[in-house]
Structure formats: structure tokens, C-alpha cells
Write a protein that holds these residues in place. Structure first.
Motif, short mmCIF file in Angstrom:
data_model
loop_
_atom_site.label_atom_id
_atom_site.label_comp_id
_atom_site.label_asym_id
_atom_site.label_seq_id
_atom_site.Cartn_x
_atom_site.Cartn_y
_atom_site.Cartn_z
N PHE A 108 0.84 -1.20 0.00
CA PHE A 108 0.00 0.00 0.00
C PHE A 108 0.87 1.25 0.00
O PHE A 108 0.63 2.20 -0.76
CB PHE A 108 -0.90 -0.01 1.23
N LEU A 109 1.92 1.27 0.83
CA LEU A 109 2.83 2.40 0.91
C LEU A 109 3.51 2.64 -0.44
O LEU A 109 3.61 3.80 -0.89
CB LEU A 109 3.88 2.14 1.99
N ASP A 110 3.96 1.59 -1.09
CA ASP A 110 4.62 1.75 -2.39
C ASP A 110 3.66 2.35 -3.41
O ASP A 110 4.06 3.20 -4.23
CB ASP A 110 5.12 0.40 -2.89
N ARG A 111 2.40 1.94 -3.38
CA ARG A 111 1.43 2.49 -4.32
C ARG A 111 1.19 3.97 -4.07
O ARG A 111 1.06 4.76 -5.01
CB ARG A 111 0.10 1.73 -4.22
N ARG A 112 1.13 4.36 -2.80
CA ARG A 112 0.90 5.77 -2.49
C ARG A 112 2.09 6.62 -2.94
O ARG A 112 1.92 7.73 -3.46
CB ARG A 112 0.69 5.95 -0.97
N ILE A 113 3.30 6.12 -2.75
CA ILE A 113 4.47 6.88 -3.19
C ILE A 113 4.53 6.94 -4.71
O ILE A 113 4.89 7.97 -5.29
CB ILE A 113 5.75 6.27 -2.60
N ASP A 114 4.14 5.86 -5.37
CA ASP A 114 4.07 5.88 -6.83
C ASP A 114 3.08 6.94 -7.31
O ASP A 114 3.33 7.64 -8.31
CB ASP A 114 3.65 4.51 -7.37
N ASN A 115 1.96 7.08 -6.60
CA ASN A 115 0.98 8.11 -6.94
C ASN A 115 1.61 9.50 -6.85
O ASN A 115 1.38 10.35 -7.72
CB ASN A 115 -0.23 8.05 -6.01
N VAL A 116 2.40 9.73 -5.80
CA VAL A 116 3.07 11.02 -5.62
C VAL A 116 4.06 11.27 -6.75
O VAL A 116 4.14 12.38 -7.30
CB VAL A 116 3.77 11.08 -4.26
N MET A 117 4.82 10.24 -7.10
CA MET A 117 5.81 10.39 -8.16
C MET A 117 5.14 10.70 -9.49
O MET A 117 5.66 11.48 -10.29
CB MET A 117 6.65 9.11 -8.27
N GLN A 118 3.99 10.10 -9.74
CA GLN A 118 3.24 10.38 -10.97
C GLN A 118 2.78 11.83 -10.99
O GLN A 118 2.80 12.50 -12.03
CB GLN A 118 2.05 9.44 -11.08
N PHE A 119 2.37 12.33 -9.81
CA PHE A 119 1.93 13.72 -9.71
C PHE A 119 3.10 14.66 -10.02
O PHE A 119 2.95 15.66 -10.72
CB PHE A 119 1.39 13.99 -8.31
N GLU A 120 4.29 14.34 -9.47
CA GLU A 120 5.47 15.16 -9.72
C GLU A 120 5.83 15.13 -11.21
O GLU A 120 6.27 16.14 -11.77
CB GLU A 120 6.65 14.65 -8.89
N LYS A 121 5.62 13.98 -11.85
CA LYS A 121 5.91 13.88 -13.29
C LYS A 121 4.97 14.79 -14.07
O LYS A 121 5.39 15.48 -15.02
CB LYS A 121 5.74 12.43 -13.74
N VAL A 122 3.70 14.81 -13.68
CA VAL A 122 2.73 15.68 -14.35
C VAL A 122 3.11 17.15 -14.15
O VAL A 122 3.02 17.96 -15.09
CB VAL A 122 1.31 15.42 -13.81
N LYS A 123 3.56 17.51 -12.96
CA LYS A 123 4.00 18.88 -12.70
C LYS A 123 5.13 19.27 -13.64
O LYS A 123 5.16 20.38 -14.18
CB LYS A 123 4.43 19.03 -11.24
N GLY A 124 6.08 18.34 -13.82
CA GLY A 124 7.19 18.60 -14.72
C GLY A 124 6.73 18.79 -16.16
O GLY A 124 7.24 19.66 -16.88
N GLN A 125 5.76 17.99 -16.58
CA GLN A 125 5.23 18.12 -17.93
C GLN A 125 4.51 19.44 -18.12
O GLN A 125 4.58 20.06 -19.19
CB GLN A 125 4.29 16.95 -18.23
N MET A 126 3.82 19.89 -17.07
CA MET A 126 3.12 21.17 -17.16
C MET A 126 4.08 22.33 -17.31
O MET A 126 3.80 23.31 -18.00
CB MET A 126 2.24 21.37 -15.92
N ARG A 127 5.24 22.22 -16.66
CA ARG A 127 6.23 23.30 -16.77
C ARG A 127 6.76 23.43 -18.19
O ARG A 127 7.14 24.52 -18.61
CB ARG A 127 7.40 23.03 -15.81
N SER A 128 6.82 22.32 -18.92
CA SER A 128 7.38 22.35 -20.28
C SER A 128 6.31 22.51 -21.35
O SER A 128 6.63 22.69 -22.53
CB SER A 128 8.17 21.06 -20.54
N ASN A 129 5.04 22.46 -20.94
CA ASN A 129 3.94 22.60 -21.89
C ASN A 129 3.66 24.09 -22.13
O ASN A 129 3.37 24.83 -21.19
CB ASN A 129 2.68 21.92 -21.35
#
Length: 227
Positions: A175-196
């Protein structure tokens, strides 16, 4: 009273209280029983813990934080990805809480309106200690966002862990690994937004609004400051 004497009395009261918490929770009945069992002067006990069992529960939580930090400092995490170091820290923190019922009773206590601010501060302290021990050096609004995000992950994982009866809490760590993966995906989206090109102006505006935020300069400055 010396620091050593204070620590000894605190530990004696806490050890005595933990025998009663499963039955009476972190209550005044537990506090009075701990005083009697530990043979501590009631005046001294009240001086050490002005709010009685509430402060005992705080001491219990912070003791777990200290155990987590000691384990982090004495464990070689150099070969781990940073997200795995965060996961290890949360796992170490939960494994430091050997008495699951005491944690459950603590969550009940700190869910009460009058004690909710204390509970929120304790979770924030835990996540701050995780980030600080792992070497976080952020000084801007990222200091807050990292701890706020981890507070959500930590709180959700504790709730799952309390109800987990799988061998070695295997389900909790998944469960913990899934929650951290969710956070990492959010950070990836933030990075994509900065370059969009379409979203970059809005991201830049948000970052300008947040830029005055600075990390606290001391442990007594938890809310931070604006310049």
C-alpha cells in the motif's frame, strides 16, 4: 532535577501508562494509574506532563520518531532510489511503534477537536524528521509541499497498517509503495506542465505567488514566514 532524572521519570511513566492504554486509552485514568504504578510524585508527574495523558501520548509518538531517526542514521540507504528511501523511513517509523493498540488509541485521542491541532503537528514533525534526516535542503515553498505530501502518505499508511493482519504487514508495504508511486506520478505531471507551452504561464504564476514562502528558521517557527 537533572536531564537524566527527567528522562528516567518520563520513561517510567510512559512504560507504566502503556500497560493501561489498551483498556483506558490515553485518559486521566491511565495517567493516574501510571503515577501510582511508577511511584512518581503526582506534583512532579504533572510538572512533566501538564496535560496528563495527552502529553504522555505526545511523548510516545516522539519516542517512535527518535527510534526511526536512529535506524535511518545507522542503515546504509545509498544504493536505494530516493523514493525507496522515503518508503523505508515510513516503514521504519511504523516498525518503531511496537504497540499497535497504543497507536490506535492515540489516533482516537488526536481526532478529538480539542487535540486535533496537536495530532496534526505530530504528523508534520514526523514527516519533517524524515525529510531532514534524508538530507532535504529545500528552503522555499518546496519545503512545505514535500512535508504536506508526505503527511498525506504517512497518515493513510498508518490507517491501513492499523487494520492490516497480513504476515509481516506485507500488505501495508505494498500500500505504501502504491501511495508513493501516486506522488511520483503527480510530480511527473507537474514537470510536464512546466514544459507545456499552454500550461507553463499558469505554473510560472503559481510559483511566483509561492516564491515568498521560506522554510522555518528554527523548530519554534513551524508555520514558516513570508518575506
Amino acid at each position: 532535577m537533572t536531564q537524566h532524572q527527567t528522562e528516567d521519570l518520563t520513561q517510567s511513566l510512559l512504560d507504566a501508562a502503556l500497560m493501561h492504554v489498551p483498556f483506558d486509552g490515553w485518559s486521566d485514568a491511565t495517567f493516574q494509574a501510571a503515577i501510582a504504578d511508577a511511584g512518581v510524585d503526582p506534583v512532579v508527574a504533572r510538572a512533566l506532563f501538564p496535560r496528563g495523558a495527552v502529553d504522555l501520548a505526545v511523548a510516545f509518538h516522539r519516542q517512535g520518531d527518535e527510534a526511526m531517526m536512529d535506524r535511518l542514521r545507522n542503515t546504509d540507504l545509498s544504493d536505494m532510489r530516493f523514493r525507496d528511501r522515503i518508503a523505508a523511513a515510513v516503514r521504519f517509523r511504523l516498525e518503531a511503534a511496537e504497540d499497535k493498540e497504543a497507536v490506535r488509541r492515540g489516533m482516537t485521542l488526536f481526532s478529538l477537536p480539542q487535540h486535533a491541532p496537536t495530532g496534526a503537528r505530530l504528523v508534520w514533525e514526523t514527516t519533517d524528521k524524515i525529510w531532514s534526516t534524508l538530507g532535504d535542503s529545500s528552503e522555499d515553498y518546496n519545503w512545505y509541499s514535500k512535508r504536506a505530501t508526505l503527511s498525506g502518505v504517512y497518515g493513510a499508511t498508518v490507517l491501513f497498517w492499523l487494520g492490516d493482519d497480513s504476515p509481516d504487514h506485507h500488505a501495508t508495504w505494498e500500500f505504501l509503495d502504491r501511495r508513493i508511486d501516486n506522488v511520483m506520478q503527480f510530480e511527473k505531471v507537474k514537470g510536464q506542465m512546466r514544459s507545456n507551452p499552454l500550461s507553463k504561464p499558469f505554473v510560472s504564476m503559481a510559483e511566483r505567488l509561492l516564491s515568498p514562502l521560506r522554510a522555518p528558521q528554527s523548530t519554534n517557527d513551524v508555520p514558516g514566514r513570508q518575506q
